[in-house]
Design a protein around this motif. Structure first.
Motif, PDB file in Angstrom:
ATOM      1  N   MET A  27      11.832   6.553 -14.341  1.00  0.00           N
ATOM      2  CA  MET A  27      10.493   6.226 -13.854  1.00  0.00           C
ATOM      3  C   MET A  27       9.594   7.434 -13.652  1.00  0.00           C
ATOM      4  O   MET A  27       8.372   7.286 -13.523  1.00  0.00           O
ATOM      5  N   ARG A  28      10.177   8.618 -13.607  1.00  0.00           N
ATOM      6  CA  ARG A  28       9.358   9.796 -13.353  1.00  0.00           C
ATOM      7  C   ARG A  28       8.387  10.037 -14.495  1.00  0.00           C
ATOM      8  O   ARG A  28       8.765  10.065 -15.664  1.00  0.00           O
ATOM      9  N   CYS A  29       7.115  10.205 -14.145  1.00  0.00           N
ATOM     10  CA  CYS A  29       6.094  10.510 -15.137  1.00  0.00           C
ATOM     11  C   CYS A  29       4.940  11.219 -14.437  1.00  0.00           C
ATOM     12  O   CYS A  29       4.849  11.224 -13.201  1.00  0.00           O
ATOM     13  N   GLY A  30       4.054  11.801 -15.207  1.00  0.00           N
ATOM     14  CA  GLY A  30       2.967  12.583 -14.648  1.00  0.00           C
ATOM     15  C   GLY A  30       2.043  11.784 -13.744  1.00  0.00           C
ATOM     16  O   GLY A  30       1.594  12.262 -12.707  1.00  0.00           O
ATOM     17  N   ILE A  31       1.751  10.540 -14.149  1.00  0.00           N
ATOM     18  CA  ILE A  31       0.829   9.712 -13.369  1.00  0.00           C
ATOM     19  C   ILE A  31       1.406   9.398 -11.999  1.00  0.00           C
ATOM     20  O   ILE A  31       0.750   9.588 -10.961  1.00  0.00           O
ATOM     21  N   LEU A  32       2.654   8.925 -11.980  1.00  0.00           N
ATOM     22  CA  LEU A  32       3.283   8.598 -10.704  1.00  0.00           C
ATOM     23  C   LEU A  32       3.535   9.845  -9.865  1.00  0.00           C
ATOM     24  O   LEU A  32       3.442   9.799  -8.630  1.00  0.00           O
ATOM     25  N   ASP A  33       3.843  10.950 -10.528  1.00  0.00           N
ATOM     26  CA  ASP A  33       4.030  12.207  -9.793  1.00  0.00           C
ATOM     27  C   ASP A  33       2.751  12.616  -9.068  1.00  0.00           C
ATOM     28  O   ASP A  33       2.793  13.257  -8.017  1.00  0.00           O
ATOM     29  N   SER A  34       1.616  12.233  -9.622  1.00  0.00           N
ATOM     30  CA  SER A  34       0.332  12.561  -8.999  1.00  0.00           C
ATOM     31  C   SER A  34      -0.044  11.571  -7.906  1.00  0.00           C
ATOM     32  O   SER A  34      -0.614  11.948  -6.880  1.00  0.00           O
ATOM     33  N   ILE A  35       0.302  10.285  -8.136  1.00  0.00           N
ATOM     34  CA  ILE A  35      -0.122   9.228  -7.213  1.00  0.00           C
ATOM     35  C   ILE A  35       0.773   9.108  -5.984  1.00  0.00           C
ATOM     36  O   ILE A  35       0.286   8.956  -4.853  1.00  0.00           O
ATOM     37  N   MET A  36       2.090   9.164  -6.185  1.00  0.00           N
ATOM     38  CA  MET A  36       3.029   8.871  -5.112  1.00  0.00           C
ATOM     39  C   MET A  36       2.895   9.777  -3.878  1.00  0.00           C
ATOM     40  O   MET A  36       3.021   9.298  -2.750  1.00  0.00           O
ATOM     41  N   PRO A  37       2.637  11.071  -4.033  1.00  0.00           N
ATOM     42  CA  PRO A  37       2.452  11.892  -2.829  1.00  0.00           C
ATOM     43  C   PRO A  37       1.279  11.426  -1.971  1.00  0.00           C
ATOM     44  O   PRO A  37       1.333  11.509  -0.738  1.00  0.00           O
ATOM     45  N   TYR A  38       0.215  10.923  -2.606  1.00  0.00           N
ATOM     46  CA  TYR A  38      -0.937  10.429  -1.847  1.00  0.00           C
ATOM     47  C   TYR A  38      -0.615   9.101  -1.153  1.00  0.00           C
ATOM     48  O   TYR A  38      -1.049   8.856  -0.019  1.00  0.00           O
ATOM     49  N   ILE A  39       0.142   8.248  -1.848  1.00  0.00           N
ATOM     50  CA  ILE A  39       0.531   6.976  -1.245  1.00  0.00           C
ATOM     51  C   ILE A  39       1.421   7.216  -0.033  1.00  0.00           C
ATOM     52  O   ILE A  39       1.249   6.602   1.025  1.00  0.00           O
ATOM     53  N   THR A  40       2.353   8.136  -0.177  1.00  0.00           N
ATOM     54  CA  THR A  40       3.278   8.386   0.932  1.00  0.00           C
ATOM     55  C   THR A  40       2.568   9.015   2.127  1.00  0.00           C
ATOM     56  O   THR A  40       2.978   8.827   3.270  1.00  0.00           O
ATOM     57  N   LYS A  41       1.470   9.745   1.863  1.00  0.00           N
ATOM     58  CA  LYS A  41       0.718  10.363   2.964  1.00  0.00           C
ATOM     59  C   LYS A  41       0.101   9.315   3.885  1.00  0.00           C
ATOM     60  O   LYS A  41      -0.130   9.578   5.070  1.00  0.00           O
ATOM     61  N   LEU A  42      -0.174   8.125   3.350  1.00  0.00           N
ATOM     62  CA  LEU A  42      -0.724   7.054   4.179  1.00  0.00           C
ATOM     63  C   LEU A  42       0.239   6.660   5.289  1.00  0.00           C
ATOM     64  O   LEU A  42      -0.179   6.123   6.319  1.00  0.00           O
ATOM     65  N   GLY A  43       1.528   6.920   5.054  1.00  0.00           N
ATOM     66  CA  GLY A  43       2.531   6.577   6.067  1.00  0.00           C
ATOM     67  C   GLY A  43       2.942   7.736   6.935  1.00  0.00           C
ATOM     68  O   GLY A  43       3.767   7.570   7.845  1.00  0.00           O
ATOM     69  N   ASP A  44       2.404   8.928   6.689  1.00  0.00           N
ATOM     70  CA  ASP A  44       2.762  10.095   7.503  1.00  0.00           C
ATOM     71  C   ASP A  44       2.421   9.847   8.965  1.00  0.00           C
ATOM     72  O   ASP A  44       1.254   9.607   9.308  1.00  0.00           O
ATOM     73  N   ALA A 141      -2.031  -8.244   1.915  1.00  0.00           N
ATOM     74  CA  ALA A 141      -2.480  -6.968   1.348  1.00  0.00           C
ATOM     75  C   ALA A 141      -1.762  -5.792   2.026  1.00  0.00           C
ATOM     76  O   ALA A 141      -1.394  -4.820   1.367  1.00  0.00           O
ATOM     77  N   ALA A 142      -1.556  -5.918   3.335  1.00  0.00           N
ATOM     78  CA  ALA A 142      -0.846  -4.860   4.071  1.00  0.00           C
ATOM     79  C   ALA A 142       0.602  -4.751   3.605  1.00  0.00           C
ATOM     80  O   ALA A 142       1.145  -3.646   3.507  1.00  0.00           O
ATOM     81  N   PHE A 143       1.220  -5.883   3.306  1.00  0.00           N
ATOM     82  CA  PHE A 143       2.605  -5.862   2.806  1.00  0.00           C
ATOM     83  C   PHE A 143       2.681  -5.174   1.443  1.00  0.00           C
ATOM     84  O   PHE A 143       3.656  -4.466   1.157  1.00  0.00           O
ATOM     85  N   VAL A 144       1.681  -5.405   0.597  1.00  0.00           N
ATOM     86  CA  VAL A 144       1.656  -4.736  -0.711  1.00  0.00           C
ATOM     87  C   VAL A 144       1.621  -3.224  -0.522  1.00  0.00           C
ATOM     88  O   VAL A 144       2.372  -2.479  -1.167  1.00  0.00           O
ATOM     89  N   LEU A 145       0.757  -2.756   0.383  1.00  0.00           N
ATOM     90  CA  LEU A 145       0.678  -1.323   0.659  1.00  0.00           C
ATOM     91  C   LEU A 145       1.967  -0.820   1.292  1.00  0.00           C
ATOM     92  O   LEU A 145       2.450   0.269   0.952  1.00  0.00           O
ATOM     93  N   ALA A 146       2.547  -1.614   2.186  1.00  0.00           N
ATOM     94  CA  ALA A 146       3.807  -1.222   2.837  1.00  0.00           C
ATOM     95  C   ALA A 146       4.920  -1.045   1.809  1.00  0.00           C
ATOM     96  O   ALA A 146       5.720  -0.098   1.895  1.00  0.00           O
ATOM     97  N   ILE A 147       4.960  -1.947   0.828  1.00  0.00           N
ATOM     98  CA  ILE A 147       5.985  -1.850  -0.225  1.00  0.00           C
ATOM     99  C   ILE A 147       5.764  -0.604  -1.076  1.00  0.00           C
ATOM    100  O   ILE A 147       6.722   0.088  -1.445  1.00  0.00           O
ATOM    101  N   LEU A 148       4.515  -0.300  -1.387  1.00  0.00           N
ATOM    102  CA  LEU A 148       4.201   0.902  -2.166  1.00  0.00           C
ATOM    103  C   LEU A 148       4.610   2.172  -1.405  1.00  0.00           C
ATOM    104  O   LEU A 148       5.185   3.099  -1.988  1.00  0.00           O
TER     105      LEU A 148
END
Length: 219
Positions: A27-44, A141-148
């Motif tokens: 699953m590792r790819c450039g797009i996800l490598d760029s997006i996932m750190p920002y998504i995870t920051k929402l849960g910091d 919608a919150a569950f979708v974000l929680a899963i991401l």
């Protein structure tokens, strides 16, 4: 009994490593490598969910929902991060020998606390569950974000899948608990207020009747 427990833990460990390897290799790819750190920051530190709860506390019609989210996250902070994490004391994937992804190759700063349960997932599912109880559409919608956010922890190789599953289950339960506590308190408060208002109205009516009886009658 020990044999069954050891077999279970061994099976979970094998599952965790296989999933992490599969995610890292397929699953590792450039797009996800760029997006996932920002998504995870929402849960910091649960910052996004805390901000949302505070916003919902402002309007009267959503105040109970914001309070439920806040109570749920406080429970998760105490039980999940304060008790379960140090009790289980599970090392992060990158701290284990023969690790799947070395620490120096992580896309985010390496977390320094223990691995189980995933705090990002815990807070996300607590908040989403409490929100869903009162507002189904927004809760979905919150569950979708929680899963991401939960998936981002696996993708970034900072949590095992079982850390995330454990966090999701606990988050769901704590979300229900927080919602129940706030609803119970609000219902009792409303009932108490209604009784006081009824008693005050009855007293006012009684005083009015007494004043009417005491007034001089003219014929």
């Amino acid at each position: 009994m020990d044999g069954i427990l050891n077999y279970f833990l061994s099976s979970v460990s094998s599952f965790d490593h296989n999933v992490l390897k599969a995610v890292n290799s397929t699953m590792r790819c450039g797009i996800l490598d760029s997006i996932m750190p920002y998504i995870t920051k929402l849960g910091d530190a649960g910052i996004f969910w805390i901000a949302l709860a505070l916003i919902l506390l402002i309007p009267k019609k959503t105040r109970r929902t914001g309070a439920a989210m806040g109570v749920a996250m406080v429970i998760g902070l105490i039980v999940g991060n304060g008790i379960i994490k140090p009790l289980v004391a599970r090392p992060r994937p990158f701290n284990i020998s023969n690790t799947i992804l070395p620490k120096d190759q992580l896309l985010i700063s390496a977390p320094t606390d223990y691995s189980f349960p995933s705090g990002h997932t815990l807070a996300s599912f607590e908040a989403a569950t409490a929100l869903y109880k009162d507002h189904t559409l927004y809760g979905f919608a919150a569950f979708v974000l929680a899963i991401l956010i939960a998936f981002s922890r696996i993708y970034l190789q900072v949590h095992y899948p079982s850390d995330v599953f454990g966090g999701a289950i606990l988050g769901f339960l704590f979300g229900l608990l927080g919602s129940t506590i706030v609803r119970t308190v609000c219902d009792k408060w409303a009932e108490r207020k209604a009784k006081k208002e009824a008693a005050a109205a009855a007293e006012a009516e009684k005083s009015s009747e007494e004043s009417s009886e005491e007034a001089p009658q003219y014929h």
